[in-house]
Design a protein around this motif. Structure first.
Motif, PDB file in Angstrom:
ATOM      1  N   GLY A 141       0.803  -1.220   0.000  1.00 41.88           N
ATOM      2  CA  GLY A 141       0.000   0.000   0.000  1.00 41.88           C
ATOM      3  C   GLY A 141       0.832   1.265   0.000  1.00 41.88           C
ATOM      4  N   MET A 142       2.135   1.126   0.301  1.00 40.29           N
ATOM      5  CA  MET A 142       3.048   2.265   0.271  1.00 40.29           C
ATOM      6  C   MET A 142       4.316   1.799  -0.420  1.00 40.29           C
ATOM      7  N   MET A 143       4.296   1.820  -1.731  1.00 43.86           N
ATOM      8  CA  MET A 143       5.354   1.221  -2.524  1.00 43.86           C
ATOM      9  C   MET A 143       6.693   1.903  -2.260  1.00 43.86           C
ATOM     10  N   LEU A 144       7.757   1.129  -2.419  1.00 46.27           N
ATOM     11  CA  LEU A 144       9.116   1.645  -2.298  1.00 46.27           C
ATOM     12  C   LEU A 144       9.442   2.430  -3.561  1.00 46.27           C
ATOM     13  N   GLN A 145       9.724   3.728  -3.402  1.00 42.40           N
ATOM     14  CA  GLN A 145       9.957   4.557  -4.575  1.00 42.40           C
ATOM     15  C   GLN A 145      11.303   4.245  -5.221  1.00 42.40           C
TER      16      GLN A 145
END
Length: 463
Positions: A141-145
């Motif tokens: 839900g909070m992807m690694l940029q």
């Protein structure tokens, strides 16, 4: 079926649970350690921030602020303002927040860790460890940029931090101008009161002279005129006296003092601060070091970075994952996130470009305006210097010479006491004009310092 597969698996040495979980612990430790972009710049900014902190990191109630004397000079007042003024302190904390923001935006990885645990229920004969699946990765839900995106965000935050620091410096110059302008107004009001008091004293003497002349048969019109002037002078003195507490209250508010604080105006006006005699070096420097303009330049650079960051939306984000299921399997996987709405991405890029053009236009116009204000302020400083020198060195000495002539003439009966008093009143009026020109010059010099972003000592080459 599971039993059959288990029988076909090659035999492995027995491993303790610790050895099996060790790879997960190592991966977690590496991820938790993280890395950071712009480490050197962050360290330098933290040093600058600490050097400028003063007592602002101490709770206000526990601070030891500079104590003013009953009749402070402008250096005392300015020192107190820098230590106690709330607006300047707020600008410092905005700078500190920007340092913390840079530290956060420069750290990598920037996602949340997701730890998973699964236990398989089955009628087959399996060990508990083989029924267990442990996983570690990043929250989908909070992807690694993409690292390049984080690096670009760090560059933007660094430019924003520079802008905050420069706005803190601009706030110092702005506060200096406001405080010293209020102090000069207060000092000028004290000078007006002193000169007006002398006017009243002279008019008292003029009334006494007119009364004596009336008793010896002189005209009453001179007496009436003298009394009217005396009443008007007393009225002006009362009005000036009434204005003094209000001016003191305004100055006290800038110094974080109570309006009722005992604060007397100085006994005399502050001395003129020097300025280089030649305009060429001043005009060449102009507003090159103006902190507000430099802040606008860094904000434009940050917006330029925002355009590049918006273009990086085409790069995928990733959520890697590692899992282990007992002694049966090890798995490494990843989820990739790609933009699904290309119109939104293109719109974000165009919006960032428009905001960049806006920032560049604001910087360009502000630079032109500040340069014009600098030239105008410098011209006014020179003109006020000319006026003061004319009144101080030419007109006032001539009035003093006239007074000496009338005093000698009075002894021989060639002039009257009233004429002598009038020339003394003219001298007082001239001294007031000189004081007003001096204060106006100092106020314009303060504006010049704010526009240049340096103080008068630096303008003189006394760094």
């Amino acid at each position: 079926m599971i039993e059959q597969l288990s029988d076909e698996l090659p035999t492995r040495p027995r491993l303790t649970a610790l050895h099996k979980v060790l790879p997960l612990l190592l991966v977690g430790a590496l991820l938790a350690g993280g890395c950071a972009f712009n480490r050197r710049q962050i360290g330098a900014e933290e040093e600058r921030l600490a050097a400028a902190a003063g007592s602002w990191l101490v709770p206000y109630e526990q601070r030891e602020l500079p104590v003013l004397t009953e009749q402070p000079d402008w250096q005392e007042v300015l020192q107190r303002a820098f230590a106690a003024n709330g607006e300047l302190e707020a600008a410092y904390h905005r700078w500190a927040a920007a340092v913390a923001r840079l530290r956060g935006r420069s750290s990598y990885p920037d996602g949340n860790l997701a730890l998973g645990y699964d236990y398989m229920f089955s009628r087959e004969r399996m060990k508990t460890w083989d029924r267990t699946t442990l996983s570690v990765g990043f929250d989908p839900g909070m992807m690694l940029q993409w690292p390049g995106k984080v690096a670009q965000q760090s560059r933007i935050a660094l430019e924003e931090l520079h802008a905050r620091r420069l706005r803190f410096e601009a706030a110092k110059f702005g506060l200096q101008e406001r405080v010293l302008s209020a102090y000069l107004d207060y000092a000028l009001q004290g000078e007006r009161l002193r000169l007006q008091g002398e006017q009243v004293r002279l008019l008292d003497a003029l009334v006494a002279t007119a009364e004596q002349q009336v008793r010896t048969g002189g005209p009453q019109t001179s007496l009436l005129q003298a009394r009217i002037e005396l009443e008007m002078a007393n009225n002006d003195l009362a009005a000036m006296t009434a204005e003094l507490p209000a001016m003191k209250a305004m100055l006290a508010s800038l110094l974080a003092l109570s309006p009722t604080t005992e604060l007397l105006p100085p006994a005399r006006l502050p001395e003129l601060r020097p300025l280089p005699p030649e305009d060429g070096p001043l005009l060449a420097m102009a507003v090159e070091r103006n902190p507000e303009l430099q802040a606008l330049g860094h904000e434009a650079a940050a917006q330029s970075g925002a355009v590049k960051l918006a273009g990086m939306a085409y790069f995928p984000d990733i959520a890697p994952q590692f899992s282990i299921t007992g002694s049966i399997s090890r798995a490494v996987g990843a989820m990739f996130s790609l933009p699904g709405n290309l119109t939104r991405v293109r719109s974000s890029i165009e919006e960032a470009r428009a905001m960049l053009r806006e920032a560049e236009a604001e910087y360009r116009q502000a630079r032109l305006e500040r340069a014009a204000q600098f030239v105008a302020a410098l011209r006014l400083v020179r003109d006020l210097e000319r006026q003061r020198d004319l009144l101080q060195d030419l007109v006032l000495p001539q009035l003093e010479q006239q007074q000496a002539i009338l005093a000698r003439s009075l002894a021989t009966g060639g002039s009257t006491y009233g004429e002598l008093i009038e020339i003394q009143r003219s001298q007082l009026a001239m001294r007031l004009l000189i004081a007003e020109a001096q204060v106006a010059r100092e106020r314009k010099l303060l504006q010049l310092e704010t526009l240049a972003g340096v103080d008068s000592e630096t303008l003189l080459g006394r760094d």
